[in-house]
Enzyme design. Structure first.
Site, short mmCIF file in Angstrom:
data_model
loop_
_atom_site.label_atom_id
_atom_site.label_comp_id
_atom_site.label_asym_id
_atom_site.label_seq_id
_atom_site.Cartn_x
_atom_site.Cartn_y
_atom_site.Cartn_z
N SER A 45 0.80 -1.22 0.00
CA SER A 45 0.00 0.00 0.00
C SER A 45 0.84 1.27 0.00
O SER A 45 0.44 2.29 -0.57
CB SER A 45 -0.93 0.02 1.21
OG SER A 45 -0.19 -0.12 2.43
N HIS A 258 -1.45 5.53 6.94
CA HIS A 258 -0.74 5.60 5.65
C HIS A 258 -0.37 7.06 5.38
O HIS A 258 -1.04 7.97 5.87
CB HIS A 258 -1.62 5.09 4.51
CG HIS A 258 -1.81 3.61 4.51
ND1 HIS A 258 -2.77 2.99 5.28
CD2 HIS A 258 -1.16 2.62 3.85
CE1 HIS A 258 -2.70 1.68 5.09
NE2 HIS A 258 -1.73 1.43 4.23
#
Length: 280
Positions: A45, A258
């Site tokens: 990711s 993230h």
């Protein structure tokens, strides 16, 4: 005589046109002399760009703001594809992403290894004050530590790199590390959040160390492998940064923990500073 003169004129005209064509070709040559570097991004990711929004129409969270897409804006780079996908381990990269590589690939970047440790389970179960999650936190942390201490993570990363080398024998391979989720704290804090940050910092350091070691072990004269550390670039911009966090905190969706768009700009800056995008 008239026919001879006509032939001579035609010959002279043809020679002149040929000279013009050659001159035009020579004039155009400098613009075509340097081909763009064919670049493919692989990984999880953090390579896909999850957390930065502007996602493409797939389930991998590939973002237009990923560091690979930022590199594609430069004149010297041709991004063939960003094959990275959210949730992938090093073995997943080998099994599902290497078909994109071939002998014409000149640059490969990889961010992978965090999912091998189950980092998502760690932040989910250990970043909460809920005592009911303590057993799950202990299990997730113990699993990660076993992979690190045993050397299994390093072997997994090295195996992935060697597979990339075999699939793209003419490529420079650049392997990135991961940023700290939270800016490191000075020692001596005793509250539960500080204890979690200490733990997350330690695991990030160990993860990055194993990735760097794997890159060094696979770097040879014939197969160039470079490790790029991004922790310094992110310094002061962790989740709890009061002014300008470059990593998302709890968002209520998959973007939690993230980098945001500024975080991927930091990734790109670190890679550029390390000359990752120069020709191999």
């Amino acid at each position: 005589m008239g026919t001879l003169k006509l032939r001579r004129r035609r010959t002279a005209l043809a020679a002149g046109l040929a000279a013009l064509a050659m001159a035009a070709g020579l004039a155009a040559a400098p613009a075509q002399a340097v081909d763009k570097t064919k670049y493919i991004a692989l990984g999880d990711s953090y390579a896909a760009g999850q957390g930065a929004g502007e996602y493409k129409n797939d389930t991998c969270y590939r973002s237009e703001n990923s560091y690979a897409e930022l590199a594609a804006d430069t004149k010297a780079i041709k991004l063939v594809t960003n094959a990275a996908c959210s949730g992938k381990t090093t073995q997943d990269v080998v099994n599902t992403q290497l078909l994109q590589l071939n002998k014409t690939t000149r640059l490969v970047t990889i961010t992978a290894g965090g999912n091998n440790l189950g980092f998502g389970d760690i932040v989910t179960n250990c970043g909460s004050a809920n005592p009911d999650l303590a057993p799950a936190c202990a299990r997730a942390t113990a699993t990660a530590m076993d992979l690190l201490v045993s050397g299994q993570l390093g072997r997994d990363v090295a195996a992935m790199i060697r597979s990339v080398q075999a699939a793209a024998p003419n490529a420079k391979i650049v392997v990135t590390g991961y940023p700290y989720l939270f800016d490191p704290l000075p020692a001596g804090q005793t509250d539960s959040m500080s204890q979690f940050i200490y733990q997350a910092t330690f695991l990030a350091d160990q993860l990055n160390e194993k990735i760097a070691d794997a890159a060094g072990a696979t770097n040879t004269q014939d197969h160039r492998v470079q490790y790029v550390d991004v922790r310094t670039e992110f310094a002061g911009h962790g989740i709890l940064s009061p002014d300008d966090p470059w990593i998302n905190g709890v968002t209520g969706n998959a973007d939690s923990f993230h980098p945001n768009a500024k975080g991927y700009q930091a990734y790109y800056t670190a890679l550029s500073a390390a000359q990752a995008y120069t020709a191999p």
